[in-house]
Design an enzyme around this catalytic site. Structure first.
Site, PDB file in Angstrom:
ATOM      1  N   LYS A  23      44.963  43.775  34.268  1.00  0.00           N
ATOM      2  CA  LYS A  23      43.615  44.043  34.780  1.00  0.00           C
ATOM      3  C   LYS A  23      43.144  45.471  34.441  1.00  0.00           C
ATOM      4  O   LYS A  23      43.951  46.314  34.022  1.00  0.00           O
ATOM      5  CB  LYS A  23      43.622  43.817  36.288  1.00  0.00           C
ATOM      6  CG  LYS A  23      43.929  42.362  36.680  1.00  0.00           C
ATOM      7  CD  LYS A  23      43.784  42.188  38.179  1.00  0.00           C
ATOM      8  CE  LYS A  23      44.074  40.761  38.595  1.00  0.00           C
ATOM      9  NZ  LYS A  23      43.786  40.553  40.035  1.00  0.00           N
TER      10      LYS A  23
ATOM     11  N   PHE B  75      35.517  39.186  49.549  1.00  0.00           N
ATOM     12  CA  PHE B  75      35.809  40.165  48.490  1.00  0.00           C
ATOM     13  C   PHE B  75      35.332  39.718  47.112  1.00  0.00           C
ATOM     14  O   PHE B  75      35.585  40.411  46.119  1.00  0.00           O
ATOM     15  CB  PHE B  75      37.315  40.469  48.451  1.00  0.00           C
ATOM     16  CG  PHE B  75      38.204  39.269  48.219  1.00  0.00           C
ATOM     17  CD1 PHE B  75      38.396  38.747  46.954  1.00  0.00           C
ATOM     18  CD2 PHE B  75      38.857  38.664  49.292  1.00  0.00           C
ATOM     19  CE1 PHE B  75      39.216  37.651  46.743  1.00  0.00           C
ATOM     20  CE2 PHE B  75      39.681  37.557  49.094  1.00  0.00           C
ATOM     21  CZ  PHE B  75      39.861  37.047  47.805  1.00  0.00           C
TER      22      PHE B  75
ATOM     23  N   HIS C 240      47.128  39.539  36.954  1.00  0.00           N
ATOM     24  CA  HIS C 240      46.867  38.210  37.507  1.00  0.00           C
ATOM     25  C   HIS C 240      47.966  37.275  37.045  1.00  0.00           C
ATOM     26  O   HIS C 240      48.463  37.405  35.925  1.00  0.00           O
ATOM     27  CB  HIS C 240      45.519  37.681  36.992  1.00  0.00           C
ATOM     28  CG  HIS C 240      45.305  36.228  37.284  1.00  0.00           C
ATOM     29  ND1 HIS C 240      44.883  35.785  38.512  1.00  0.00           N
ATOM     30  CD2 HIS C 240      45.498  35.121  36.525  1.00  0.00           C
ATOM     31  CE1 HIS C 240      44.819  34.462  38.486  1.00  0.00           C
ATOM     32  NE2 HIS C 240      45.183  34.033  37.297  1.00  0.00           N
TER      33      HIS C 240
ATOM     34  N   THR D 271      50.218  39.929  46.290  1.00  0.00           N
ATOM     35  CA  THR D 271      48.865  40.413  45.932  1.00  0.00           C
ATOM     36  C   THR D 271      48.664  41.865  46.352  1.00  0.00           C
ATOM     37  O   THR D 271      48.106  42.672  45.612  1.00  0.00           O
ATOM     38  CB  THR D 271      47.806  39.524  46.633  1.00  0.00           C
ATOM     39  OG1 THR D 271      48.019  38.178  46.240  1.00  0.00           O
ATOM     40  CG2 THR D 271      46.397  39.945  46.267  1.00  0.00           C
TER      41      THR D 271
ATOM     42  N   GLU E  93      43.263  27.921  33.280  1.00  0.00           N
ATOM     43  CA  GLU E  93      43.051  29.331  32.931  1.00  0.00           C
ATOM     44  C   GLU E  93      43.401  29.612  31.464  1.00  0.00           C
ATOM     45  O   GLU E  93      42.709  30.387  30.797  1.00  0.00           O
ATOM     46  CB  GLU E  93      43.871  30.214  33.878  1.00  0.00           C
ATOM     47  CG  GLU E  93      43.337  30.161  35.308  1.00  0.00           C
ATOM     48  CD  GLU E  93      44.210  30.846  36.342  1.00  0.00           C
ATOM     49  OE1 GLU E  93      43.821  30.824  37.520  1.00  0.00           O
ATOM     50  OE2 GLU E  93      45.266  31.410  35.975  1.00  0.00           O
TER      51      GLU E  93
ATOM     52  N   ASN F 120      44.976  45.312  41.469  1.00  0.00           N
ATOM     53  CA  ASN F 120      46.396  44.962  41.609  1.00  0.00           C
ATOM     54  C   ASN F 120      47.110  44.663  40.278  1.00  0.00           C
ATOM     55  O   ASN F 120      48.051  43.894  40.237  1.00  0.00           O
ATOM     56  CB  ASN F 120      46.583  43.845  42.641  1.00  0.00           C
ATOM     57  CG  ASN F 120      45.989  42.530  42.202  1.00  0.00           C
ATOM     58  OD1 ASN F 120      45.315  42.474  41.193  1.00  0.00           O
ATOM     59  ND2 ASN F 120      46.254  41.478  42.953  1.00  0.00           N
TER      60      ASN F 120
ATOM     61  N   TYR G  50      36.908  33.181  38.582  1.00  0.00           N
ATOM     62  CA  TYR G  50      37.291  33.326  39.991  1.00  0.00           C
ATOM     63  C   TYR G  50      36.423  32.469  40.920  1.00  0.00           C
ATOM     64  O   TYR G  50      36.363  32.751  42.127  1.00  0.00           O
ATOM     65  CB  TYR G  50      37.229  34.793  40.408  1.00  0.00           C
ATOM     66  CG  TYR G  50      38.420  35.605  39.925  1.00  0.00           C
ATOM     67  CD1 TYR G  50      39.704  35.346  40.405  1.00  0.00           C
ATOM     68  CD2 TYR G  50      38.262  36.630  39.013  1.00  0.00           C
ATOM     69  CE1 TYR G  50      40.804  36.082  39.979  1.00  0.00           C
ATOM     70  CE2 TYR G  50      39.364  37.379  38.576  1.00  0.00           C
ATOM     71  CZ  TYR G  50      40.626  37.091  39.078  1.00  0.00           C
ATOM     72  OH  TYR G  50      41.714  37.823  38.659  1.00  0.00           O
TER      73      TYR G  50
ATOM     74  N   ARG H 188      55.149  34.625  39.198  1.00  0.00           N
ATOM     75  CA  ARG H 188      54.680  35.139  40.485  1.00  0.00           C
ATOM     76  C   ARG H 188      55.754  35.995  41.166  1.00  0.00           C
ATOM     77  O   ARG H 188      55.450  36.963  41.841  1.00  0.00           O
ATOM     78  CB  ARG H 188      54.167  34.002  41.371  1.00  0.00           C
ATOM     79  CG  ARG H 188      52.825  33.484  40.838  1.00  0.00           C
ATOM     80  CD  ARG H 188      52.294  32.320  41.613  1.00  0.00           C
ATOM     81  NE  ARG H 188      51.715  32.705  42.891  1.00  0.00           N
ATOM     82  CZ  ARG H 188      50.494  33.216  43.057  1.00  0.00           C
ATOM     83  NH1 ARG H 188      49.729  33.483  42.010  1.00  0.00           N
ATOM     84  NH2 ARG H 188      50.030  33.482  44.261  1.00  0.00           N
TER      85      ARG H 188
ATOM     86  N   ARG I 149      53.587  44.611  40.436  1.00  0.00           N
ATOM     87  CA  ARG I 149      52.568  45.189  41.329  1.00  0.00           C
ATOM     88  C   ARG I 149      53.130  46.345  42.152  1.00  0.00           C
ATOM     89  O   ARG I 149      52.417  47.310  42.434  1.00  0.00           O
ATOM     90  CB  ARG I 149      51.986  44.091  42.220  1.00  0.00           C
ATOM     91  CG  ARG I 149      50.996  43.212  41.444  1.00  0.00           C
ATOM     92  CD  ARG I 149      50.565  42.032  42.258  1.00  0.00           C
ATOM     93  NE  ARG I 149      49.466  41.291  41.643  1.00  0.00           N
ATOM     94  CZ  ARG I 149      49.183  40.034  41.923  1.00  0.00           C
ATOM     95  NH1 ARG I 149      49.919  39.371  42.800  1.00  0.00           N
ATOM     96  NH2 ARG I 149      48.174  39.428  41.347  1.00  0.00           N
TER      97      ARG I 149
END
Ligand code: CMP
Length: 139
Positions: free
Chosen positions: A11, A59, A117, A93, A128, A114, A51, A87, A104
């Protein structure tokens, strides 16, 4: 049976902090193979569409503004049990809750900024991957 592909984005916060290489190194060391990758910048429509599942969340506006604030790296990753293993590698998150040694924990600034993704299911991974790489060759 668990699928073998997941989708990731590095990100804007991690790109601007010069952490693309560090994050890709962790991904490769964890045994993922990069099958497709691009350096790009999302348009507002891209981010809102990607998203869309979060559009009722408080948010959402902040998330979209942040995701278009700078370039990102998008990639398709392959490994057995890809979604779950990725993950685990990226951590929670919220970096304050992420386990030691996760991407992260090391590189995220906050719940919003963060660093990375990761797809949350095999079904979303396919959606995705197609969103970013439809019609492109996967090596
Ligand atoms: P990601 O895994 O890309 O999926 C949804 C994103 O929404 C998540 O990472 C965070 O960047 C963002 N997000 C989730 N919860 C919050 C929150 N409370 N405030 C801001 N952003 C959030």
């Amino acid at each position: 049976m668990a699928g073998n592909r997941t989708f990731t984005m590095i990100k804007p916060d991690a790109v601007s902090a010069n952490n693309i290489g560090n994050i890709l190194a962790m991904i490769e060391k964890a045994g993922f193979r990069i099958r497709a990758m691009k350096f790009t910048r999302l348009s507002r429509v891209d981010a809102e569409t990607f998203y869309a599942v979060h559009k009722e969340r408080p948010f959402f506006g902040e998330l979209v503004d942040y995701m278009i604030s700078g370039p990102i790296v998008a990639a398709i990753l392959e490994k057995d049990n890809a979604v779950e293993d990725f993950r685990k590698l990226i951590g929670a998150t919220d970096p304050a809750e992420a386990a030691e040694g996760t991407i992260r924990k090391l590189y995220a600034k906050s719940k919003a900024e963060n660093a990375v993704h990761g797809s949350d299911s095999d079904e979303n991974a396919e959606i995705e991957c197609s969103f970013h790489f439809a019609g492109r060759e996967i090596y």
